[in-house]
Design an enzyme around this catalytic site. Structure first.
Site, short mmCIF file in Angstrom:
data_model
loop_
_atom_site.label_atom_id
_atom_site.label_comp_id
_atom_site.label_asym_id
_atom_site.label_seq_id
_atom_site.Cartn_x
_atom_site.Cartn_y
_atom_site.Cartn_z
CD GLU A 212 5.74 24.42 14.18
OE1 GLU A 212 5.82 25.00 14.72
OE2 GLU A 212 5.92 23.43 14.08
CE1 TYR A 213 11.13 15.22 14.18
CE2 TYR A 213 12.44 15.47 12.32
CZ TYR A 213 12.11 15.15 12.92
OH TYR A 213 12.77 13.19 12.94
CD GLU B 256 0.24 -13.28 12.35
OE1 GLU B 256 0.01 -12.84 13.47
OE2 GLU B 256 1.85 -13.13 11.94
CE LYS C 138 6.60 -17.79 6.34
NZ LYS C 138 7.59 -17.59 5.82
CB CYS D 117 16.73 4.20 -32.01
SG CYS D 117 15.89 5.15 -30.10
S1 IVH Z 1 5.84 -16.40 13.17
C1 IVH Z 1 8.00 -20.08 15.19
N1 IVH Z 1 4.35 -14.58 12.19
O1 IVH Z 1 8.68 -16.07 8.69
C2 IVH Z 1 6.82 -19.22 14.32
N2 IVH Z 1 6.41 -15.94 11.25
O2 IVH Z 1 9.34 -18.16 10.94
C3 IVH Z 1 7.76 -17.69 14.47
N3 IVH Z 1 7.24 -14.59 9.21
O3 IVH Z 1 11.32 -15.60 8.39
C4 IVH Z 1 6.95 -16.71 13.46
N4 IVH Z 1 5.42 -13.24 8.32
O4 IVH Z 1 10.11 -14.22 9.46
C5 IVH Z 1 5.86 -15.40 11.41
N5 IVH Z 1 2.73 -12.91 10.55
C6 IVH Z 1 4.66 -14.43 10.85
C7 IVH Z 1 5.44 -14.29 10.05
C8 IVH Z 1 6.13 -14.29 9.80
C9 IVH Z 1 6.25 -13.66 8.19
C10 IVH Z 1 8.52 -15.28 8.89
C11 IVH Z 1 9.45 -14.76 10.18
C12 IVH Z 1 10.48 -16.42 9.49
C13 IVH Z 1 9.83 -17.51 8.74
C14 IVH Z 1 9.43 -18.02 9.47
#
Ligand code: IVH
Length: 740
Positions: free
Chosen positions: A40-41, A137, A139, A436
């Protein structure tokens, strides 16, 4: 004649279809809860494609049909970010020595995360208050991107670049299905909003893609981050569309005509827009709460489907952020605590050797199982003999392992030697008694030199050179029948392995001579509990193998051969330069190409100058293709094909200019073309048509240029052509010149 659309207003109908398709994309990709079937999509999708073809003027660059990838571009434009994309200050674990020193001085032993506490103290001091609400949170270990939406439409997407200006990567980003190109109806969002976040590759999808690349003889990526960065730099969005990229938002940049004041508001908006937000998220109002969150996140992050390498701590309140300000490099209201990669010691119990599709022998460490970053590690690659010798690794040693990019386990070094450590260098050949481990066939030792010119390093690898080795045959078989190769249905991993195991297939071509009844009787189970392939599946295999024999073009057959270094694009290029396998086997062009050094431009060689576009066939691929067809295995393949009456033909052959001129059909003889902008076909294909008609194609406009062929969006080259008085033509003009 355009078909009459179901509504009298095609533009409105197109917008309606686009919105409906995007709604279903959402349900499928973001929510994993599709409401309609794939079929359908497809119907909706094709209706929209048809309308866009019939009414190109109304076609919207943000249409869902563009997600498959637009035509390649020449390079990325740059854009100045409306607000700088700042970096973030890193916080690290402190060493045991530092902890001792602080304890000696203050009488109190700080935690490893002392820098986190120091950061929080700076926030308290800066704001003159004890309670500073912050979020914690993950990274995400990806590539930062800025998405700018105007009036609910994706205006552009850009990389971080140097923080001030970045590359515009909109056409690549459009291929990422979890990023909306148009906001859903009825959501009240600011007129202009810049959403910042991370593009990444989920671990599993990355591993699968690497496996497929390895099987196709393409170089593999070291980790998901490198692979993401490399993918976003590709100039061909159609390639990007094939890579498993995903996106998570973690911040806002520019906002106009609206307001977003808190994380809660931002997250609520993301939910409405169907954009994935960064989770899990902790709220904390004291140093202790921050520490707890950072530690909880370190456990939780291993359950995430993508790589993370730290905890980002951000001040919640916008006014507080402004008050704290930023340095030219990074804000003072945010910091990232970097988790050290988890390393574990374990016993190296044994070394086994794996045989890859190309016959490459990879030594593998069999480890005493150990939990690293959330998963149990039992095996780790030892890469090759040189790797083992450089690190003096031996069975019985205790080794330190870590997960590179958090997913692929690797041995870092020996921490305790075995009591009876052999000491002498490890020889894979001796270890395997020269045979081998799968087929007992002969082993070949190869040396390659890598590393910087000033400090070259010799890497020793080994190969099983028995082309009929079962380990190689079954994985080569899988490539042979794969969708991008001969597309023979009904042969998955198990069927391929069983065909080899039961001796029905020694080389993939044997598949063509197995009787249908024998296929139907193939036992996929064991002797005790048999499970037959069955008549229906056998019929499907026979039907699709016949189609492959009759119809599949040379490029597909070349790719199917699984020749090392010859992937999909190199195969297409080979078929552009040759009519059939016979020509490839005897090719002068390849013989020339193999003599070039990697990176040499082909215009250095007059014979190859017209083939400047054949960039995918580098010296390595050329040498590998020639070696294959001139080897015993290659001869065997050509012989078998002849016996089977299969002679695949090129479907994109561009004869050498000299040949075209000789048969008197060279309408473009003596004419030099430059191509720019987006055209109906890949630029290489158009260049090939010009070459085939005796013309020349060069990269930049000069007074010697006869015509500039300009598609949509041709930029600086158009200006230059105008200045030099070079005639600018469109695709229809070219068609006319070619008499098409
Ligand atoms: S906040 C000024 N949150 O880390 C702060 N950055 O920021 C703005 N990154 O390459 C960034 N996870 O893309 C933020 N949860 C997160 C992140 C994050 C990864 C990366 C971002 C940037 C580097 C420095």
């Amino acid at each position: 004649m355009p078909a009459s659309p179901s509504s009298s207003d095609p533009e409105a109908e197109m917008a309606r279809l686009a919105a409906e398709i995007e709604h279903h994309n959402q349900l499928y990709y973001n929510d994993a809860e599709p409401e309609i079937t794939d079929a359908e999509y497809d119907v909706l999708f094709r209706q929209l494609e048809k309308l866009e073809a019939d009414y190109p003027l109304f076609a919207n660059p943000n249409s869902p049909t563009r997600r498959v990838g637009a035509a390649p571009i020449e390079g990325f434009e740059q854009i100045r970010h409306p607000l700088p994309m700042l970096s973030i200050d890193d916080l690290f674990e402190i060493s045991e020595d530092e902890r001792d020193a602080v304890e000696a001085k203050t009488g109190e032993r700080p935690p490893k995360e002392k820098e986190v506490l120091d950061f929080y103290k700076r926030l308290q001091k800066g704001l003159g208050t004890d309670r500073v609400p912050v979020t914690i949170e993950p990274k995400i270990d990806g590539v930062a991107v800025s998405l700018v939406y105007r009036q609910g439409q994706l205006d552009y997407a850009a990389t971080r670049g140097d923080g001030t200006t970045g590359d515009v990567i909109t056409s690549n980003v459009r291929t990422i299905k979890t990023i909306p190109m148009v906001f859903p109806d009825g959501v009240s969002a600011p007129d202009v909003i810049e959403i910042r976040g991370e593009i990444f590759m989920p671990n599993e999808a990355f591993a699968k893609m690497n496996e497929e690349r390895d099987e196709a003889g393409l170089p593999t990526f070291a980790n998901p981050r490198n692979s993401t960065a490399g993918t976003l730099k590709l100039l061909d969005p159609r390639e990007v569309a094939k890579r498993p990229l995903d996106f998570i938002a973690h911040g806002v940049g520019l906002v106009e005509g609206g307001q977003i004041n808190t994380v809660t508001e931002f997250h609520a908006l993301l939910d409405q827009l169907g954009i994935r937000k960064n989770e899990p998220l902790w709220l904390a109002e004291s140093a202790e709460e921050v520490l707890t969150a950072v530690r909880e996140l370190d456990i939780a992050r291993h359950q995430l489907a993508y790589g993370t390498d730290g905890a980002v701590i951000k001040v919640i309140n916008r006014d507080d952020q402004t008050a704290l300000g930023a340095t030219s490099r990074a804000p003072r209201w945010a910091a990232a605590f970097k988790y050290p990669p988890e390393q574990k010691e374990t016993l190296l119990q044994d070394i086994t050797v794996q045989v890859g599709r190309t016959g490459k022998l990879t030594p593998v460490a069999e480890l005493e199982p150990v939990l690293v970053s959330g998963t149990t590690v039992r095996r780790a690659t030892l890469h090759n003999e040189s790797f083992i010798n450089e690190r003096e690794i031996a069975i019985g040693d205790t080794v330190l392992i870590q997960k590179a990019g958090e997913i692929i386990p690797e041995v870092i070094r020996v921490v305790a030697k075995a009591e009876n450590h052999p000491g002498t260098p490890f020889s894979l050949e001796t270890y395997l008694n020269g045979a081998c481990p799968v087929c007992a066939g002969p082993i070949e030792r190869r040396e390659t030199i890598t590393g910087p010119k000033a400090d070259p390093r010799t890497v020793v690898t080994h190969f099983c050179v028995n082309f009929e080795c079962p380990a190689q045959t079954s994985s080569r078989m899988r490539q042979f029948v794969s969708r991008k190769a001969l597309d023979i249905e009904g042969i998955g991993t198990i069927v391929a392995e069983k065909l080899v195991e039961r001796g029905l297939v020694k080389t993939p071509l044997d598949l063509f001579s197995i009787p249908e009844a024998t296929l139907a009787d193939l036992n996929l189970g064991t002797d005790e509990s048999p499970r037959m392939l069955g008549e229906k599946n056998a019929a499907k295999i026979v039907q699709t193998r016949e189609r492959a024999a009759r119809e599949m073009p040379l490029a597909r057959w070349t790719f199917a051969m699984g020749i090392p270094q010859v992937g999909e694009s190199a195969s297409r290029e080979l078929s552009r330069l040759h009519r059939n396998f016979g020509e490839i086997a005897q090719s002068d062009i390849l013989a020339e190409l193999r003599t070039l050094k990697t990176g040499d431009r082909k215009e250095a060689n007059p014979l190859l100058a017209p083939y400047e576009i054949a960039s995918e066939v580098g010296p390595a691929a050329a040498a590998s293709a020639l070696d294959f067809f001139q080897s015993e295995a290659g001869h065997h393949v050509l012989l078998r094909l002849a016996e089977l009456g299969i002679d695949p033909q090129s479907d994109n052959y561009a004869p050498k200019p000299a040949e075209a001129a000789a048969d008197g059909s060279s309408p473009l003889a003596g004419k030099t073309f430059v191509i720019t902008g987006t055209l109906s076909a890949p630029r290489d294909d158009i260049a090939a048509r010009i070459l085939a008609a005796g013309g020349k194609v060069t990269g930049s406009v000069s007074k010697n240029t006869s015509y500039l062929l300009a598609g949509e969006g041709g930029g600086s080259k158009l200006d230059k052509a105008e200045k030099l008085g070079v005639t600018v033509i469109g695709e229809e003009d070219l068609d006319r010149m070619l008499g098409e």
